[in-house]
Each structure stands twice: as structure tokens, then as C-alpha cells.
Design an enzyme around this catalytic site. Structure first.
Site, PDB file in Angstrom:
ATOM      1  N   ASP B 306      44.257  58.022  33.304  1.00 61.87           N
ATOM      2  CA  ASP B 306      44.423  56.726  34.441  1.00 61.87           C
ATOM      3  C   ASP B 306      45.133  55.527  33.874  1.00 61.87           C
ATOM      4  OD1 ASP B 306      43.018  57.697  36.779  1.00 61.87           O
ATOM      5  OD2 ASP B 306      41.250  57.229  35.947  1.00 61.87           O
ATOM      6  N   ASP B 343      40.202  30.980  43.289  1.00 60.88           N
ATOM      7  CA  ASP B 343      40.241  32.551  43.241  1.00 60.88           C
ATOM      8  C   ASP B 343      39.468  33.126  41.753  1.00 60.88           C
ATOM      9  OD1 ASP B 343      40.728  35.100  43.358  1.00 60.88           O
ATOM     10  OD2 ASP B 343      42.953  34.766  43.549  1.00 60.88           O
ATOM     11  N   GLU B 347      43.562  38.112  38.496  1.00 63.56           N
ATOM     12  CA  GLU B 347      44.873  37.868  38.876  1.00 63.56           C
ATOM     13  C   GLU B 347      44.944  36.275  39.078  1.00 63.56           C
ATOM     14  OE1 GLU B 347      43.351  40.454  40.164  1.00 63.56           O
ATOM     15  OE2 GLU B 347      44.411  42.061  39.764  1.00 63.56           O
ATOM     16  N   ALA B 378      40.369  42.219  53.492  1.00 64.77           N
ATOM     17  CA  ALA B 378      41.051  43.352  53.777  1.00 64.77           C
ATOM     18  C   ALA B 378      42.029  43.390  54.886  1.00 64.77           C
ATOM     19  CB  ALA B 378      40.271  44.429  53.663  1.00 64.77           C
ATOM     20  N   MET B 382      45.515  38.530  51.909  1.00 64.97           N
ATOM     21  CA  MET B 382      45.906  37.202  51.431  1.00 64.97           C
ATOM     22  C   MET B 382      44.798  36.388  51.325  1.00 64.97           C
ATOM     23  SD  MET B 382      49.051  35.854  53.966  1.00 64.97           S
ATOM     24  CE  MET B 382      48.074  35.801  55.426  1.00 64.97           C
TER      25      MET B 382
END
Lengths: 567, 695
Positions: B306, B343, B347, B378, B382
Site C-alpha cells: 500500500d 484544521d 495536512e 464530504a 472544503m
């Protein structure tokens, strides 16, 4: 050892090596069923034979069916040959009026020729009618050789095919080996031999008056044709008792060279057939090289031992090598070379008396046979024999690269190992156990000509030669007794069929397997490393088994000779 | 069970009980499992009878016979000892596992009401029962979480003390009996009855109790039995040859020759090698369900790996800010950082870090800005932030462009400038995004109000050193295939960077399965690892399927190995361990057979000396007396077993140098070495025993 002697040896090696590729290419086409130069003659014959036999070249057999067909065919050949011998007195083509062959001798001879051994407990010119020689013995010379080639090709298919059930068709392989390979070559060789002076006649023996005025019967007959197949098919059964030492069977150095080359020709070419069929000629080359290494080692020792001669004779003021039992027209180098060739291949024809070799010189033929005649070997038999050792070598050493051992993409697993071990086990079983029994029986020991270790070697050599399906005799041993006729016959049958059946079982098991593509993790089997490994395994596994027997035979004899004692 | 607990090979706590076990293993039933050693035991027993007869009747060289018989028994005992040491190491591990399997109480649930609880002993649970496990409880048996989330301490099986999360649904639903719930509660459906749980299986495996012979081991045993038979023929025929020569050879000497010739070295160590191989995996925190799987690992031709977590670090990281024309990098970085402040995804955090490192933009307090964080959903695909009437959004390029469309329409026709400027900015943005995707990265578009600012380049970070690992695998002859959900362009870029041989992009469970079948149809053996339920079919189809311990019950059942650390890179080590196992067997077999040459040279001259003194010339080692020659050979034969125990437990080192080089190396060491070593060893022993006056 002389330069001249070595040149003759190298010329022989060169010719054999040159022949491997063209003959291999031709045979590959034959066994793949492709068109060849001779198809226009033999194609219709071949198809006619299949029609009579109720088979077809498209019909393929499972290994068990293939084996059953082979065994049935050999049994039929055996019975036919036995009956012919027993009834020869009442049958035509018997100008010398030979009587029926006694039952034990007939059994021994039938087993001998059917198994491609050609051990002869009889003198051909004084026992067998022309009919038995031609319709019995010569026929078996062809078909026993063709049987060997068929098995080799079937085993090769085990490697070259993948994920199928069938390994070919025995009847087709047998027919093709005989029609396309053995027959045409024999026709050519017969003509050459006749040209070189061998008799080829169905007339009665010739009466001659010698210079002293004595009348002498000179045995003749269809010699050239039988010599052609006896060598090409590695049968070795001579027309005459003296075999290739007889001037009518081997007139000169040229006929000697042709005969030596024809012993090795098909066996050596099979390595190339193998390479071509598995798609990499180098694979066949590695096996050929292994055979070559072991062969040359034998030649060096044997030639050296014979050329060095006997120090006890030297002490008497007679310089030079050992010429006892050798023909002057061949000399030491060609006699030693012939002895190594005939025992490396399972031919058994002799152009000198192996019994008269020095102890070490006689040791080499013995070892060659004890290894199972895999150095080129009998046509077909040598090749499937060496593949059994390949299976063992790959299994032992292949693990050392950290993978389940595989050869040419086929995994070597429990079944293959079991069959290879069974086949290899049968050789010491027949050679050592029968020798051990014989040396304890007073009537069996009575047959030997010399006492002590040399007599032991004579008995050991006989069983070794029989079980290896060689057929060469050490000489000295009176083999035409009930005991030896029967036990040697049994040894020949064991040595042939206890190897054939496991070999075909391996073919059947391999052919069903997938072919794993080679990678950097696959152990390369086409290089010098593999040649070294295979030679080592052959010498250690094959050689160690016989070390005690050799120690009390030729080795002790040699050591005793150095100390001044002979037997 | 962490690596630090590894017991050393020569640990007295293992060696001393092993001595006792060596004697216990003299039980004929146990011995019969090993044909070579069984034969040695039988001839040892026979010679003991002969010795007793000689003792009673008198006569014979009793001292010599006694020593031979003793060393014959030692040969058997040393073999048993080797096996006992190998098992002992496993037992030590089993002991620590067993401590976790203490009697537990289970809260059996009747129906769906979690208050309807009945306390029962853990051992009485059946498959399909549902139990409640609350903070502080030990999970009574293996099962699957069907409701709730809990943090679980799995140190008992993984040695890792940090708690892990187990929750219903998803890929982290499997729990293991014997582990402890630290917080919250879960409802667990039991999947294994008492005695067949994961820990039970582990204990059985490491103790070697469930050890079945593997295919290669069976084949090797056949070879060894065959060699033994060949040497039966070689030695049993000697008395007859001797009789012919007018001599006699005592049975004891024949037995000595026979035992030294048959492959006792490998015969004695074979089962120890197998147990140790399994053990090495366990030490590596990998559980193999069968020895067959370990062996298959050595044969693997294709590794499916993977991408995420194996080839690349689990998370993408921001590496670059690429503004559209008219926007400065600073401005883009500032907006991106603002949108990412709240956030918590890796990322998002990497954007904040990059903005700080590259442009010195410090983190700001969301509260003082009156900012409102808009989390990722979903639907919107954003995330972003709203403050003081303006909004910043970051997300997939197409999602952001849709968002811009919507806001433009909502703002009406008034802002004509926006409409005019847009097409060019959109084209530019798309061009940048395509360039990033082509390089294997993920573009993240940033928009402030309805103004496109630019793109953040999120990059998959290929793990350090992984390229070298793949090169190593290539030299081992193993092809690596990267499995990823990325589009083919991105996948190709990462595949090139990581140096894998091939990749499967936009992977689904179906095309993963068909890839495995395709490889297998070509005759290749395939290994893969997986954790999710949707990996189960592929794990079951693969020849070596390594399930992650964090994975689902379905995945764990489908694979034939479980990695307790859930580290997919371990596949590489698993392959090496499999290879090591096979190599060790091959090396010792070769060594064992090669040894025979020297033994012949020791015994044959001694044996025939009485009637063929000429054979004394074969005594090239110059051994003092026939007795000492025979005794030295048999002592060497016994001691070499002990000497090779460490090697058989540690295994022959695997080197990725290509099969040819590896073979010539091993042939040199174990083949040629196997021929030479006994010549030296026997000579040394001969000197020692003649000096001591033993023979």
C-alpha cells in the site's frame, strides 16, 4: 602419456562437441513432430505404423499410461527374444547349426538386450544363430535404445511443458527415435564400416588353411550392421566374443574413432535437445559441461594410470606403460579412452581387457558405472539419470539461495525428491547387496579368475556393470553359471526399471506444475557454478556410497601393488 | 514481547531446563517424528545391549566400546537438546503471554439493552455472544466492536504501551482477548471461543506444540531418509566384503561408521531450525498462522504494498504555495494559514508550519479575529474560515471552482470585474494544479471570498531509505507493486520517486484481487498486507497475506500472518526471515553431507587395518590408532551438532546479492567448509583423546 595420445583424445572430444548442436537441433525437430529432411521417406511409414497400432501422433498420454505402454512393450520384447533363443535350432538362418540356448542363459541374454545392457554370458559366434542375432538381438539393440531416448524426451517435456497432464505418446516417441534417428545413422555407419573392412554377409563361416596347413574356421556374418547400432545405441553387445578388440569388429584407428564418437553422439546431443526444448540452450550446455568435466577427469586418471604402468614390471627392466590386454593397433591412449567412454556411456563394448588394466585404471570404469552412467550415459538413460542428480543437487543447494528449490521454473518438492532418491537408491541396492551375497557363496566365488581384492573387483564389476546397464565385462569372471545368469539378469532389470519408473513419475509430476518465471532470486543453472555444484553432488552422493567397496577392491589392490604385492 | 526482551541464545534459564527435556525426548514416540535420529537411537540401543553382553561375558575392548556407546547416545541427546533449546525460547515467550490470559469475568448482554448484564466467567463465552466491556475491564475474548469507541491497552500482545483506539465500523473494530479497555465502553461480539483465541494460538505457535512439518521440511526429510537408506546399504554390505577378505569387523565399528555417515547434523537440527524460524517472526511481532506461510514468504515473487504508510509517510505535507498571477506568495500563504489554523488534520497543520517556516507568518488567535472555522465535509469537500464578513476556503480544485461559481452568482451581476477576470485565473489555476498532479502531488486550491489566490502543493513524502529497500528487493528477485487510490498520473510520479517496479492506481478491492490472480497465473507467489474488511478477499487470495493487528476481524482471519505492530514495511523483513529459514536448512544439509568425506578417511583405514594394512595409506589425517580414529570421528559427529545449535537458531544470514553470488558464497562456506572442517576437527579430537589416554 604422450602428446600423440592427448591429440587423439582431444580430436575425439572436439568431434563430439561439434556434433552436439546439429544433431540436437535435428532431434528436437523430430520429437516436436516438425518436418525434417527425412519426413518424405518416413512420414508415410510412421503414419502407417500408428494406424496399425491404433494410435496417432496427436494422442497424448498421462505418465502412467506412458509407463504402462513402455513396460508392456519391453515385456513383449523380452518374451520374443527368450523364445527365439530357445527355438533357434528349429528356426531358419542358422547355417552353423546352433542348438537351443539354455534357459538361464536365454533369460540373462533376453534381460540383457531388452535393458540396453548387452552383458554377454555367451560368445556370439559360438552360441547365436544369424536369426537370433538379427531378429532378436539387433532388434532389441534398436528398440532398447529408442526406449531410452523416449524416456529422456518425456522427462524433458516435464520441464518444457507447464500445467498439462500428458508427457507425450510412448509409441510415437519410440517410432520417431527408431525411424528418424537410429535407423538412418546406422545405415550410413554400416556402409562406412563395410568400406573400412568389416564383414557384412549372411553366408556361412569361412574355412581357411593357414600357412602351417592347419584348417581354421573364420567366423563372419552381418557384422557391420550390428556394430553400427551396438555403438550408436550404446548397447555394446559384440558380434564376436572379443567385441571391439576383434579386428572384424574394429579394424583400425579410424573405425575406432568413429565407434567412439557414435557411442557419445546421441547421448551428448540430448543435452542440446533439452536446452532447445526448455528454450535455453545454455541449460543443456551446463549439463553437457558437467558430463565433460567428469569425463575428462576419468580420462586423465585412467590414461595416467595405464601409461605409468606397473612399478613391479618396471623393476624387472621392462619400461613403459601397461600394454597387457591391449591391442597394439590402439595402444594405451585409445584403450584407456575407449574404456572411459564405454563405461561413461552405458555402452559396454570394449577394445581392451579391463581386467588387465592397472588397479587405478580399472577403478575409473568402475566408478563411471557406479555413478549411474550419467556421464553422457546410455542413449536417453544417461540423460534421465543425470536429471535425477540435478533434482537432488538443486534440492540440497537450491535451498541455500533462500527459495523453494526450482529448476527451469519447476518447483522441486517432496514428490520429485522421493522419486529421485528411490531411483538413486536402486543402484547400491543392486550393485552392493548382490556383490555382498555373491562373495559369501563358495560357488559364486569359484567363478573368479584371481584371488584377493582383484577377484573381488571382478564380482563387483559384474554386478555394477549389470545394474548400470553397461554390459562391459571386467573379464576373468566366468559368468555363464546359473547363479550369475539369474542374479545378473535381476540386477539388469532392477537397474533399468527401478530408475525408469521414478523418472517418468517425476516427468508426470513436473508437467502438471506451473512454470515460475526466473528472477534475480532464482539460482542460475546455466553457468559454471551449477556445473561445479552438480559435479560435486554426483561425486559425493554417488561416490561416497561405494567408497567402502572400492576400498577393499581396486584401492587396496593399487596400494598393495605399490608395496610389491599383486593378485 | 518487544525486541528488548529478546532472550540471548545462551541463556541459562533456557539451557538448564533443556537438558532435562533432552532426556525426556528419548521417548520413542517423540523420536519417531525424526527418521534420522530415530535410527541413531535404535542403533544406540542395540549397541548398548551388545556392550552389556560383553560386560557380562567379558572380553572385547570394554573401555573403547563403552566410549562409543556413550557418544552414540550423546548424538541423540544433543539432537534432543537442540530442539529443546529452540522450544525453550518459545516457551519463555509463551509464559509472558500466558500471564495475560488470567481468568476474566465477562459482562454478558441479553438483548440490546446495555443495562441487562449478567456476569459470567470469560471461559464460558461462546462465539456470537455479545458482551459489554467498560473502562478498566479486561476484554474476555477476541471479538469485534459492534458499538462504541474505547481506548485499549494492547501492551500484552504488542509490547507497545500507548493505548490504541478501537471503534465499531471502519477498519479498527477488532479487539483481542486479554487486552484492557482504558476509557469509555464498547459492545463486543465474541468471535473466538475460549482456548482458540488469538493469544491461545500465539502460545501454541511459539511453544511449537502445533508445529506441522512444512512442505520443504517434508521433502528434506525424505531426502535424509533416503540418504540414510543408501548408507545402510553401504555399511551393511561391509561385513560380507570383510569375510571374503578373511577378516571380521565388529558390529560396533560398523555402527560407528554408519552413524557418522548418515546426515545426523541436519537431522538433529532440522526441527530446531523450523521452530527458530517461527520464533524469529514472533520476536519481530509477527504471528504466522502456519510454518507453511513462513516458508512461502521466502518464495515470494511479487510484493503488493500500500502506498500510504508503507511507501510514503501516512500524511501529505504542504511543500509550496503557488499563487495565480497578481497574487503574491505571501498573500496566498497568509490566507492558507488562516484557513488552516483550526484544521487539526496533518495536512492542515503542515500548511501552518510551512507558512511559518517560509514566510514567518505566526499563528494568530482565532478568538481575537472573531473567526469561525468551517470544517471539512464530504459534501463541500472544503474547509476554511469565516471572519469579519470575508471567507477563505481551501479544498480540491473542482470543489473550489464550484464554490467560486456559486458565490459569483449569489453576488449578482454587480461585480462585473470578477466575471471578467475569472476565466483567465481559472485556466491558470487549472494549469498549476495539473502540473502538481503530474509531479505526484495533490493540489489544494485556496480562494478568498470569490477571488482565486492560488494552489497549495501537498506532497506525498516518500519514506527515507525506501528506494534502497526496493533496490534490495529487486536484487532478491522480488517485484514490488504499489497499490494506491490515486489517479494514474500521480501514482506514476510517486512510483518513479519511490523506485517501485509497478503500480496499481485507483485500486479497488476487485482490481487488487484480479492483480493477485494474474500474478499467480504466471506462477508467481504474491505477498500483500491489508487491514480493512475489503482487503479480506485479496488477503485470502495472496500466498502470504499479512493482516494488520489494528485491522478488522475479517482481515485478520483472511490473512495467514498478523503483524502486531501494524507496520506494513515489515513484509520485507518477513520475506527475509522466510529466506533465512530455507537457507539455514540448505546450508546445514550441504554441510552434513560434505562432512562424510573426512569421516570415510578416518574410519575406513581403521576398520580394515587388521586384514588390509595397505589401506593405512588412506589415513591422511595421521590418526594415532584405529580406536582413536573411530572414536574421534564419532565424537566430532556428536559435538558438531552442539556447535551448530547457535547457527540453527540464529539462521544463516541472508544477503541480497543475487542468487548466484549467494549460492557460491554459501557453497564455499558450507560445502567446501563442510569438507575441510571435519578433517581438522577429527585430528584435533584425536590428539586430545590420545593425550588423555582415552584411546
Amino acid at each position: 602419456m604422450t602428446i600423440n595420445g592427448w591429440i587423439q583424445i582431444l580430436v575425439f572430444c572436439g568431434i563430439v562437441t561439434v556434433l552436439v548442436k546439429p544433431l540436437g537441433g535435428y532431434m528436437t525437430r523430430v520429437f516436436n513432430g516438425e518436418r525434417t529432411l527425412l519426413s518424405w521417406i518416413f512420414g508415410p511409414v510412421e503414419r502407417g505404423l500408428y494406424a496399425i497400432a491404433g494410435t496417432s501422433e496427436r494422442e497424448e498420454q498421462h505418465w502412467t499410461t506412458y509407463t504402462a505402454a513402455l513396460l508392456f512393450f519391453n515385456l513383449a520384447g523380452f518374451l520374443l527374444l527368450y523364445i527365439l533363443q530357445r527355438l533357434q535350432g528349429a528356426l531358419p538362418f542358422n547355417p552353423a547349426g546352433m542348438a537351443a540356448v539354455p534357459p538361464e542363459l536365454a533369460f540373462n541374454t533376453a534381460a540383457s538386450f531388452m535393458t540396453n545392457t548387452n552383458w554377454q554370458n555367451y560368445g556370439g559366434e559360438s552360441t547365436m544363430s544369424y536369426l537370433v542375432q538379427m531378429a532378436g538381438l539387433t532388434v532389441q539393440n534398436f528398440v532398447s535404445a529408442a526406449t531410452g531416448v523416449a524416456i529422456a524426451v518425456a522427462l524433458i517435456r516435464g520441464f518444457s511443458r507447464a500445467s498439462v497432464k500428458s508427457i507425450g505418446n510412448f509409441w510415437v516417441d519410440l517410432t520417431r527415435a527408431t525411424l528418424y534417428v537410429l535407423l538412418p545413422l546406422c545405415v550410413v555407419l554400416t556402409l562406412v564400416y563395410v568400406y573400412l573392412g568389416m564383414p557384412q554377409t549372411l553366408d556361412a563361416y569361412v574355412e581357411a588353411t593357414t600357412l602351417e596347413g592347419v584348417r581354421q574356421t573364420i567366423a563372419v556374418g552381418p557384422v557391420a550392421s550390428q556394430v553400427a547400432i551396438k555403438m550408436l545405441g550404446t548397447n555394446g553387445g559384440g558380434f564376436f566374443n572379443a567385441n571391439a578388440a576383434h579386428p572384424f569388429e574394429n579394424p583400425d584407428a579410424i573405425s575406432n574413432l568413429i565407434q567412439m564418437v557414435s557411442i557419445f553422439a546421441i547421448g551428448a546431443a540430448l543435452t542440446n535437445v533439452f536446452g532447445r526444448m526448455v528454450g535455453n540452450q545454455r541449460q543443456g550446455g551446463a549439463i553437457f559441461a558437467t558430463m565433460g568435466v567428469l569425463f575428462l577427469a576419468g580420462v586423465v586418471v585412467c590414461y595416467w594410470a595405464e601409461a605409468a604402468g606397473n612399478p613391479l614390471v618396471h623393476a624387472l627392466g621392462l619400461e613403459g606403460g601397461n600394454m597387457e590386454g591391449k591391442e597394439v593397433r590402439f595402444g594405451i591412449s585409445l584403450s584407456a579412452l575407449f574404456a572411459v567412454i564405454t563405461t561413461a556411456a552405458s555402452c559396454g563394448a570394449v577394445n581392451a581387457m579391463h581386467d588387465s588394466f592397472t588397479a587405478l585404471g580399472g577403478l575409473i570404469p568402475l566408478i563411471n558405472m557406479e555413478l549411474g552412467e550419467i556421464i553422457v550415459g546410455g542413449v536417453g538413460a544417461g540423460f534421465y539419470g543425470i536429471l535425477l542428480f540435478v533434482v537432488l543437487a538443486i534440492f540440497v543447494a537450491g535451498l541455500m539461495v533462500g527459495r523453494t528449490p526450482e529448476y527451469l521454473g519447476k518447483k522441486i518438492e517432496a514428490k520429485e525428491v522421493k522419486m529421485a532418491v528411490l531411483a538413486i537408491l536402486c543402484l547400491p541396492l543392486a550393485m552392493l547387496v548382490l556383490t555382498a551375497i555373491a562373495v559369501l557363496l563358495p560357488h559364486a566365488v569359484a567363478s573368479i579368475a584371481n584371488p584377493g581384492p582383484h577377484g573381488f573387483s571382478e564380482i563387483l564389476y559384474a554386478y555394477t556393470s549389470a545394474a548400470a546397464n553397461n554390459g562391459s565385462a571386467f573379464g576373468g569372471l566366468t559368468g555363464n553359471t546359473t547363479w550369475y545368469n539369474i542374479t545378473l539378469g535381476i540386477a539388469m532389470l532392477m537397474g533399468r526399471f527401478l530408475v525408469i519408473i521414478p523418472a517418468l513419475a517425476i516427468a508426470g509430476s513436473l508437467v502438471a506444475k506451473k512454470t515460475v518465471p526466473a528472477s534475480a532470486g532464482t539460482f542460475p543453472t546455466d553457468g559454471a557454478l551449477f556445473v561445479g555444484l552438480l559435479s560435486g553432488v554426483i561425486l559425493i552422493v554417488g561416490g561416497l556410497t561405494f567408497f567402502p567397496a572400492l576400498a577393499v577392491g581396486p584401492i587396496v589392490e593399487h596400494l598393495a601393488m605399490l608395496l610389491g604385492q599383486t593378485f | 514481547m518487544s525486541q528488548s526482551k529478546t532472550t540471548s541464545i545462551m541463556d541459562a534459564r533456557i539451557l538448564i531446563p533443556a537438558i532435562g527435556d533432552a532426556f525426556r525426548k528419548l521417548n520413542p514416540k517423540t523420536l519417531a517424528r525424526n527418521p534420522v535420529m530415530f535410527v541413531v537411537a535404535v542403533v544406540s540401543a542395540l549397541t548398548t545391549v551388545l556392550l552389556v553382553r560383553d560386560l557380562i561375558a567379558g572380553g572385547g575392548n570394554i573401555g573403547f566400546s563403552f566410549q562409543i556407546v556413550i557418544w552414540l547416545w550423546f548424538t541423540v541427546l544433543f539432537a534432543n537438546f537442540a530442539e529443546a533449546v529452540a522450544e525453550g525460547r518459545g516457551k519463555a515467550q509463551a509464559e509472558s503471554l500466558r500471564r495475560t490470559r488470567t481468568e476474566t469475568q465477562a459482562k454478558l448482554l441479553k438483548g440490546d439493552d446495555i443495562r441487562n448484564v449478567k456476569i459470567v466467567p470469560g471461559t464460558s463465552l461462546k462465539v456470537g455472544d455479545v458482551v459489554l466491556v467498560e473502562a478498566g475491564d479486561i476484554i474476555p475474548s477476541d471479538g469485534e466492536v459492534i458499538e462504541g469507541v474505547a481506548s485499549v491497552n494492547e501492551a500484552a500482545i504488542t509490547g507497545e504501551s500507548a493505548p490504541v483506539i478501537r471503534e465499531s465500523g471502519g477498519d479498527r473494530s477488532a479487539v483481542t482477548g486479554g487486552t484492557q479497555v482504558l476509557s469509555d465502553w464498547i459492545r463486543v461480539r465474541i468471535t473466538a471461543a475460549s482456548g482458540s483465541t488469538f493469544i491461545d494460538r500465539m502460545i501454541a505457535l511459539v511453544e511449537g506444540a502445533e508445529r506441522l512439518k512444512t512442505p520443504n521440511e517434508i521433502a528434506l526429510n525424505i531426502l535424509l531418509a533416503g540418504m540414510t537408506l543408501i548408507f545402510v546399504l553401504a555399511t551393511a554390505t561391509i561385513p560380507s566384503f570383510a569375510t571374503y577378505a578373511g577378516g571380521y569387523i565388529p558390529g560396533l565399528i560398523l555402527v560407528a561408521l554408519f552413524v557418522t555417515l548418515i546426515p545426523t547434523t541436519i537431522g538433529a537440527l532440522l526441527s530446531a531450525i523450523g521452530i527458530a524460524g517461527m520464533d524469529r517472526l514472533v520476536r519481530f511481532n509477527v504471528l504466522a498462522m502456519s510454518g507453511r506461510a513462513v516458508e512461502a514468504a521466502g518464495d515470494v515473487d511479487t510484493l503488493l504494498l500500500d502506498k500510504t504508510g508503507t511507501i510514503t509517510l501516512g500524511n501529505r505535507q504542504a511543500t509550496e504555495f503557488k499563487p495565480v498571477r497578481g497574487v503574491s506568495e505571501q498573500e496566498l500563504a497568509d490566507a492558507a494559514q488562516l484557513a488552516s489554523l483550526a484544521d487539526e488534520t496533518p495536512e492542515g497543520r503542515s500548511i501552518v508550519v510551512l507558512a511559518k517556516e517560509r514566510y514567518g507568518i505566526r499563528a494568530r488567535d482565532m478568538g481575537s479575529l472573531h473567526a469561525h472555522f468551517v470544517p471539512f465535509t464530504a459534501q463541500s469537500r472544503m474547509s476554511g474560515v469565516d471572519f469579519d464578513g470575508s471567507s477563505i476556503r481551501k479544498g480540491a480544485v473542482d470543489a473550489v471552482l464550484q464554490h467560486v461559481d456559486r458565490t459569483t452568482v449569489a453576488a449578482g451581476n454587480g461585480t462585473a470585474s470578477v466575471v471578467v477576470r475569472e476565466p483567465q485565473a481559472i485556466r491558470e489555476l487549472q494549469a498549476i494544479a495539473a502540473e502538481i498532479a503530474k509531479a505526484g502531488g495533490t493540489p489544494l486550491a485556496v480562494v478568498k471570498d470569490s477571488r482565486l489566490l492560488g494552489v497549495v502543493h501537498l506532497k506525498d513524502i516518500v519514506k527515507g531509505g525506501i528506494k534502497e529497500r526496493f533496490a534490495e528487493l529487486r536484487r532478491m528477485g522480488i517485484r514490488t507493486v504499489m497499490i494506491t487510490g490515486d489517479n494514474p498520473m500521480t501514482a506514476a510520479a510517486i512510483a518513479a520517486e519511490a523506485g517501485v517496479d509497478d503500480f496499481l492506481a485507483q485500486a479497488t478491492p476487485e482490481n487488487k484481487l484480479s492483480l493477485i490472480r494474474e500474478e499467480q497465473a504466471k506462477g508467481k507467489l504474491v505477498a500483500m498486507c491489508g487491514d480493512g474488511t475489503n482487503d479480506a478477499p485479496a488477503l485470502a487470495q495472496a500466498d502470504v497475506g499479512v493482516a494488520m493487528n489494528t485491522g478488522t476481524v475479517a482481515a485478520r482471519e483472511a490473512g495467514n500472518m498478523v503483524d502486531l505492530d501494524s507496520d506494513p514495511t515489515k513484509l520485507i523483513e518477513i520475506v527475509e526471515i522466510g529466506k533465512q529459514l530455507l537457507m539455514t536448512r540448505g546450508a546445514l544439509t550441504t554441510f552434513s553431507i560434505a562432512n562424510d568425506v573426512a569421516k570415510y578417511f578416518a574410519i575406513i583405514p581403521a576398520m580394515f587395518l587388521a586384514f588390509y594394512p595397505q589401506l593405512g595409506a588412506l589415513n591422511i589425517m595421521g590418526l594415532k590408532t584405529p580406536e582413536s580414529a573411530i572414536l574421534s570421528a564419532i565424537i566430532f559427529n556428536a559435538l558438531i551438532i552442539v556447535a551448530l545449535i547457535p547457527l540453527s537458531l540464529k539462521g544463516v544470514k541472508y544477503r541480497p546479492i543475487g542468487a548466484g553470488a549467494l549460492l557460491s558464497r554459501n557453497l564455499l562456506i558450507y560445502g567446501l567448509g563442510g569438507i575441510i572442517v571435519p578433517f581438522i576437527g577429527i585430528k584435533v579430537i584425536d590428539v586430545a583423546i590420545t593425550t588423555l589416554g582415552l584411546a
